[in-house]
Write a protein that holds these residues in place. Structure first.
Motif, mmCIF file in Angstrom:
data_model
loop_
_atom_site.group_PDB
_atom_site.id
_atom_site.type_symbol
_atom_site.label_atom_id
_atom_site.label_comp_id
_atom_site.label_asym_id
_atom_site.label_seq_id
_atom_site.Cartn_x
_atom_site.Cartn_y
_atom_site.Cartn_z
ATOM 1 N N ALA A 16 0.860 -1.193 0.000
ATOM 2 C CA ALA A 16 0.000 0.000 0.000
ATOM 3 C C ALA A 16 0.899 1.247 0.000
ATOM 4 N N PRO A 17 0.433 2.349 -0.634
ATOM 5 C CA PRO A 17 1.286 3.543 -0.708
ATOM 6 C C PRO A 17 1.711 4.065 0.669
ATOM 7 N N ARG A 18 0.842 3.914 1.658
ATOM 8 C CA ARG A 18 1.200 4.359 3.017
ATOM 9 C C ARG A 18 1.067 3.192 3.981
ATOM 10 N N GLN A 19 1.706 2.087 3.630
ATOM 11 C CA GLN A 19 1.531 0.847 4.386
ATOM 12 C C GLN A 19 1.914 1.008 5.855
ATOM 13 N N ILE A 20 0.968 0.642 6.734
ATOM 14 C CA ILE A 20 1.233 0.708 8.165
ATOM 15 C C ILE A 20 1.959 -0.549 8.627
ATOM 16 N N ASN A 21 2.646 -0.417 9.750
ATOM 17 C CA ASN A 21 3.456 -1.496 10.278
ATOM 18 C C ASN A 21 2.631 -2.346 11.254
ATOM 19 N N ILE A 22 1.957 -3.366 10.713
ATOM 20 C CA ILE A 22 1.183 -4.283 11.561
ATOM 21 C C ILE A 22 1.612 -5.718 11.255
ATOM 22 N N ASP A 23 1.325 -6.623 12.188
ATOM 23 C CA ASP A 23 1.728 -8.017 11.966
ATOM 24 C C ASP A 23 0.914 -8.642 10.838
ATOM 25 N N CYS A 24 1.478 -9.681 10.237
ATOM 26 C CA CYS A 24 0.825 -10.270 9.070
ATOM 27 C C CYS A 24 -0.514 -10.928 9.424
ATOM 28 N N GLY A 25 -0.684 -11.399 10.644
ATOM 29 C CA GLY A 25 -1.961 -11.988 11.057
ATOM 30 C C GLY A 25 -3.087 -10.969 11.011
ATOM 31 N N THR A 26 -2.816 -9.798 11.536
ATOM 32 C CA THR A 26 -3.813 -8.719 11.538
ATOM 33 C C THR A 26 -4.116 -8.280 10.108
ATOM 34 N N ARG A 27 -3.053 -8.136 9.319
ATOM 35 C CA ARG A 27 -3.224 -7.730 7.915
ATOM 36 C C ARG A 27 -4.071 -8.766 7.167
ATOM 37 N N GLU A 28 -3.746 -10.027 7.389
ATOM 38 C CA GLU A 28 -4.441 -11.138 6.740
ATOM 39 C C GLU A 28 -5.926 -11.154 7.116
ATOM 40 N N ASN A 29 -6.184 -10.938 8.379
ATOM 41 C CA ASN A 29 -7.544 -10.920 8.897
ATOM 42 C C ASN A 29 -8.380 -9.832 8.218
ATOM 43 N N ILE A 30 -7.805 -8.638 8.092
ATOM 44 C CA ILE A 30 -8.515 -7.533 7.433
ATOM 45 C C ILE A 30 -8.748 -7.888 5.965
ATOM 46 N N THR A 31 -7.721 -8.443 5.334
ATOM 47 C CA THR A 31 -7.811 -8.816 3.917
ATOM 48 C C THR A 31 -8.947 -9.808 3.681
ATOM 49 N N GLN A 32 -9.067 -10.800 4.564
ATOM 50 C CA GLN A 32 -10.114 -11.820 4.406
ATOM 51 C C GLN A 32 -11.523 -11.237 4.563
ATOM 52 N N ASN A 33 -11.640 -10.195 5.385
ATOM 53 C CA ASN A 33 -12.975 -9.675 5.678
ATOM 54 C C ASN A 33 -13.322 -8.368 4.972
ATOM 55 N N ILE A 34 -12.443 -7.902 4.114
ATOM 56 C CA ILE A 34 -12.634 -6.574 3.518
ATOM 57 C C ILE A 34 -13.860 -6.521 2.593
ATOM 58 N N SER A 35 -14.240 -7.651 2.048
ATOM 59 C CA SER A 35 -15.422 -7.653 1.167
ATOM 60 C C SER A 35 -16.719 -7.450 1.958
ATOM 61 N N GLN A 36 -16.678 -7.753 3.249
ATOM 62 C CA GLN A 36 -17.844 -7.509 4.111
ATOM 63 C C GLN A 36 -17.411 -6.761 5.365
ATOM 64 N N PRO A 37 -17.060 -5.492 5.187
ATOM 65 C CA PRO A 37 -16.508 -4.749 6.321
ATOM 66 C C PRO A 37 -17.567 -4.420 7.375
ATOM 67 N N SER A 38 -17.121 -4.293 8.617
ATOM 68 C CA SER A 38 -17.994 -3.816 9.691
ATOM 69 C C SER A 38 -17.308 -2.612 10.323
ATOM 70 N N LEU A 39 -17.977 -1.951 11.231
ATOM 71 C CA LEU A 39 -17.378 -0.775 11.863
ATOM 72 C C LEU A 39 -16.182 -1.128 12.741
ATOM 73 N N THR A 40 -16.015 -2.431 13.031
ATOM 74 C CA THR A 40 -14.868 -2.844 13.848
ATOM 75 C C THR A 40 -13.743 -3.466 13.006
ATOM 76 N N SER A 41 -13.881 -3.424 11.686
ATOM 77 C CA SER A 41 -12.905 -4.070 10.793
ATOM 78 C C SER A 41 -11.448 -3.688 11.068
ATOM 79 N N PHE A 42 -11.220 -2.437 11.451
ATOM 80 C CA PHE A 42 -9.845 -1.965 11.599
ATOM 81 C C PHE A 42 -9.427 -1.795 13.063
ATOM 82 N N ASP A 43 -10.296 -2.219 13.989
ATOM 83 C CA ASP A 43 -10.024 -1.970 15.414
ATOM 84 C C ASP A 43 -8.683 -2.521 15.901
ATOM 85 N N THR A 44 -8.389 -3.761 15.542
ATOM 86 C CA THR A 44 -7.134 -4.366 16.001
ATOM 87 C C THR A 44 -5.942 -3.605 15.440
#
Length: 143
Positions: free
Chosen positions: A82-110
């Motif tokens: 990503a152009p402004r890629q944040i420094n998060i662990d791959c598990g968290t990144r993976e989790n967001i990636t899997q759920n991005i098609s059905q986002p909720s208001l808590t999608s980015f909380d972790t």
């Protein structure tokens, strides 16, 4: 304290309260600006931009807006390369990636918590020692 940090009409009214906590700094527009200016010098401006984007995201009321904003946050900050890629662990990144098609208001909380922790423990103490903060402090004391 009789002073209301950051809610006064003058944007630099009380930079002194910023050293109380990272929250005091972040709840204040001029504090955000100063911190962002500092993070730019450390090449980690994406942290505060992501954190602010998440704060706005959580206030969204409509599903279509939520979906488009989630995708914007994802492509700008989360996905690999990503152009402004944040420094998060791959598990968290993976989790967001899997759920991005059905986002909720808590999608980015972790991810937001991780970035908050990084800013609070790592960047914030350096910010308080920085010339940028000292300059804001001097300006707010002169008023």
């Amino acid at each position: 304290k009789g002073r209301f940090c950051c809610f006064a009409r003058e944007p630099l009214d009380d930079a002194g309260c910023w050293e109380e906590s990272v929250d005091k700094l972040l709840e204040c527009k001029s504090g955000q600006m100063a911190f962002r200016e500092f993070l730019k010098t450390e090449y980690s401006e994406e942290n505060i931009l992501f954190w602010l984007a998440c704060e706005d995201y959580k206030k969204i009321k409509s599903t279509p807006e939520m979906i488009s904003t989630a995708n914007m946050i994802y492509t700008e900050y989360v996905q690999t390369e990503a152009p402004r890629q944040i420094n998060i662990d791959c598990g968290t990144r993976e989790n967001i990636t899997q759920n991005i098609s059905q986002p909720s208001l808590t999608s980015f909380d972790t991810a937001q918590r991780l970035i908050y922790g990084l800013m609070a423990k790592d960047c914030y103490p350096r910010f308080l020692k920085s010339d940028i903060y000292q300059a804001y402090l001097t300006r707010s004391k002169k008023r």
